[in-house]
Design a protein around this motif. Structure first.
Motif, short mmCIF file in Angstrom:
data_model
loop_
_atom_site.label_atom_id
_atom_site.label_comp_id
_atom_site.label_asym_id
_atom_site.label_seq_id
_atom_site.Cartn_x
_atom_site.Cartn_y
_atom_site.Cartn_z
N ASP A 1 -1.72 -9.39 12.30
CA ASP A 1 -0.66 -8.59 11.69
C ASP A 1 -1.17 -7.34 10.95
O ASP A 1 -0.58 -6.26 11.10
N PRO A 2 -2.25 -7.43 10.14
CA PRO A 2 -2.68 -6.21 9.43
C PRO A 2 -3.00 -5.05 10.36
O PRO A 2 -2.72 -3.89 10.03
N ALA A 3 -3.58 -5.34 11.53
CA ALA A 3 -3.88 -4.26 12.48
C ALA A 3 -2.60 -3.70 13.09
O ALA A 3 -2.47 -2.49 13.29
N LEU A 4 -1.62 -4.57 13.37
CA LEU A 4 -0.36 -4.10 13.95
C LEU A 4 0.41 -3.22 12.97
O LEU A 4 1.13 -2.31 13.39
N TYR A 5 0.31 -3.50 11.68
CA TYR A 5 0.99 -2.66 10.70
C TYR A 5 0.54 -1.19 10.85
O TYR A 5 1.34 -0.26 10.65
N LYS A 6 -0.73 -0.99 11.19
CA LYS A 6 -1.24 0.37 11.33
C LYS A 6 -0.61 1.10 12.52
O LYS A 6 -0.55 2.34 12.53
N ARG B 1 6.48 -11.17 11.28
CA ARG B 1 6.46 -10.14 10.25
C ARG B 1 6.00 -8.80 10.81
O ARG B 1 6.64 -7.76 10.59
N ALA B 2 4.88 -8.80 11.55
CA ALA B 2 4.39 -7.55 12.12
C ALA B 2 5.33 -7.02 13.20
O ALA B 2 5.56 -5.81 13.30
#
Length: 632
Positions: free
Chosen positions: A430-435, A457-458
């Motif tokens: 998810d953190p990478a997809l947020y970008k 969430r992402a």
């Protein structure tokens, strides 16, 4: 006040005069219709049949159709597909000397191992507008592939504008005749070995000075099946392929090591090249391809069907390839090339003209190499692709590492990206997809198939800004994707949705999803936990649905099928194998008049084939799982 009288009917013959005046419009309408609708147009009346037959330009008839009858009925065809039908003698073990038809018109008459052949093509000379022909073979019960004598194509060269030939699953004989088809601009050969030709493919095609597109895909090896069936031709093909794989794994340059593709630099007119065979994955081939002065589109695939014996491109080979093509390539596809590392990815960053890039270095169908495999690419190497600022579509996969820094660099530097596919990236979280949310407003296609680390969430963050999205693919995301992530205004324009293998999708999730996505035309719910209730929802909320898969949805039964048949008037294909639908219910639906256009499948052909028993030996019984699959 009395109602207005209906308008008078046109005089007999007037309506057809109007239709002839609008022939260009009617021709355009026919080109947009599916084959079932075209057939329905021919049944309206004699006038409609005449106009359809006169204006129809593309045709895909049933297997074994006679070219003479097709040419007489549809004289203005520009594109035609012909499929060989297996001989009647091979379709039933018990014999039946019934009509073998023209498929057995040539070759050895009365032979026990009948071979499926295409009907004679000479009658097509009357199609004076024919530009494209697609020839598809069939494999008979014994395993023998269909054959095509290339000399049959020669009469078409002088009287038709034939410029595009595609041959698949055919053994090509007398291939020297192809050299006389000098008007060819496109040639695609898939699983079509060149019988009797001992030179390279470029040497065969060198006289074709107008050839702009070449596609070649080798057939997967079938040594065990060929031996069991006693098919000498298949054994020969398997032996040739095994030798090719061995050659590709050896030295990469010089004489026989490059084999079938040696001398590609001679085909100087090529603009597009697609290769999928053991010969293609060598650095020597890259040097030849780099010398093509007009090449703009290139695809090199290393299929799992060839195993680890087939080589892979290395960083050196990729550097040699891009040394001549970096400034002219607009489309590049590299799949299964495990030998490419960060250095190769940095070389790719120099292709300033690239518009479309597909990069899947590892093949998930192949097990890990015993020697540890090739050097793996890192997140920093993938980030070098951010230099390709003109990219419009990007497809990354095959285990490529995609971290936060990499995704942030791609999102900042690719302003024209409209299609993004990330496939089988297990480390994507998810953190990478947020970008990547910076790209959402421009995306028309988003694919996250096999990215098991992605959650609702992402996905919800991405979809929140994806107001232009019309294609979303989430197959294989398992339990992490539910209806929570599939909400919002982004689904309003969605036409294609793939949720196969998303086990958390249930009837309740479908209710919320369909309330937002009312423009769906293609929907895949295979292996989802849906029931007849979801079918009722689909029938009520998705009137424009044309393609639907409910494979392995055991909760879908006869009642759900009847709901779909009654509520989806545009449905053309429905896949139900592995569901609870009975054959009787499927047959009843197909007998209905409004289901003439529907292709409905409730079973798959079992992959397990009983081999022919050896002389005096009984055939072995299938394993239990094979029997279960056959009974589905």
């Amino acid at each position: 006040m009395s109602p207005l009288p209906p308008p008078p009917l046109p005089a007999r013959g007037v309506s057809w005069a109007c239709l002839e005046d609008c022939g260009d419009v009617f021709e355009g309408v026919l080109a947009c219709l599916v084959p079932g609708d075209v057939a329905a147009c021919r049944l309206v009346s004699r006038g409609w049949r005449h106009e359809v037959d006169l204006l129809l330009q593309q045709l895909q008839p049933v297997a074994g159709a006679e070219p003479a009858a097709l040419a007489a009925a549809f004289p203005h065809l520009t594109s035609l597909q012909l499929t060989a039908a297996p001989p009647a003698s091979s379709s039933s073990e018990g014999g039946g000397d019934g009509s073998s038809g023209s498929n057995s018109s040539s070759g050895t008459s009365g032979s026990s191992d009948a071979v499926a052949r295409l009907p004679p093509l000479g009658a097509l000379v009357t199609l004076r507008r024919l530009r494209r022909i697609q020839l598809v073979g069939a494999r008979a019960g014994g395993g023998a592939a269909s054959t095509l004598d290339c000399r049959q194509l020669l009469p078409l060269a002088g009287v038709t504008p034939l410029s595009d030939i595609e041959a698949s699953s055919l053994q090509l004989r007398a291939v020297v005749a192809l050299q006389q088809l000098t008007q060819l601009t496109r040639l695609h050969l898939a699983a079509a070995p060149l019988r009797g030709w001992h030179g390279s493919l470029p040497a065969l095609l060198a006289p074709l000075r107008r050839l702009e597109h070449l596609g070649y895909a080798a057939a997967p090896p079938l040594p065990a099946a060929a031996a069991a069936a006693g098919d000498a031709a298949a054994e020969e093909e398997a032996a040739a392929l095994a030798a090719a794989v061995g050659a590709a794994a050896g030295p990469t340059r010089g004489g026989s090591s490059m084999g079938l593709l040696e001398g590609l630099s001679r085909l100087t007119s090529l603009r597009s090249l697609e290769l999928s065979c053991p010969h293609a994955v060598s650095d020597g081939v890259c040097a030849d391809v780099a010398a093509l002065p007009r090449l703009q589109q290139l695809a090199i695939a290393r299929s799992s069907a060839f195993g680890h014996a087939a080589g892979s491109l290395s960083d050196a080979g990729l550097a040699a390839l891009l040394a001549g093509l970096a400034g002219q390539l607009t489309s590049l596809s590299l799949t299964g090339q495990q030998g490419v590392s960060d250095e190769g990815l940095r070389q790719l960053g120099r292709c300033a003209a690239l518009r479309h890039l597909e990069l899947r270095l590892a093949d998930p169908a192949l097990p890990p190499r015993a020697d540890g495999g090739a050097p793996a690419a890192s997140d920093g190497g993938v980030a070098a692709l951010a230099a390709l600022t003109r990219l419009q579509s990007l497809h990354l996969g095959g285990g490529l590492p995609l971290g936060e820094a990499c995704c942030a660099a791609l999102a900042r530097n690719l302003p024209g990206l409209t299609s993004l596919q990330l496939t089988d990236c297990a480390e994507l979280a998810d953190p990478a997809l947020y970008k990547l949310a910076l790209l959402a407003s421009r995306l028309r296609r988003l694919g996250l198939c096999g990215c098991v680390g992605v959650t609702d969430r992402a996905l919800a963050v991405l979809l929140r800004g994806a107001t232009r999205l019309d294609r979303l693919e989430l197959a294989g995301c398992h339990r992490n994707i539910t209806g929570v992530g599939l909400q919002g205004a982004a689904l309003r324009r969605l036409r294609h949705l793939d949720l196969a293998g998303c086990e958390a999708i249930t009837d309740g999730e479908m209710e919320a999803l369909l309330a937002a996505a009312r423009s769906l035309e293609h929907l895949n719910l295979g292996d989802c936990h849906v029931t007849d209730a979801a079918c009722a929802l689909l029938a009520a909320a998705s009137p424009s649905l044309r393609w639907l898969s409910l494979e392995h949805c055991s909760g879908v039964g006869d009642r759900g099928l009847r709901c779909l048949a009654a509520g989806l008037p545009l449905l053309c294909e429905l896949r139900l194998f592995g569901s609870g639908v009975t054959s009787a219910a499927a047959s009843a639906v197909l007998r209905a008049p409004r289901s003439r256009r529907l292709r409905l499948s409730t079973s798959k052909h079992c992959w397990w084939v009983v081999p022919k028993a050896a002389a005096g030996a009984p055939a072995s019984a299938p394993p239990p799982f094979a029997a279960a699959a056959a009974a589905h």
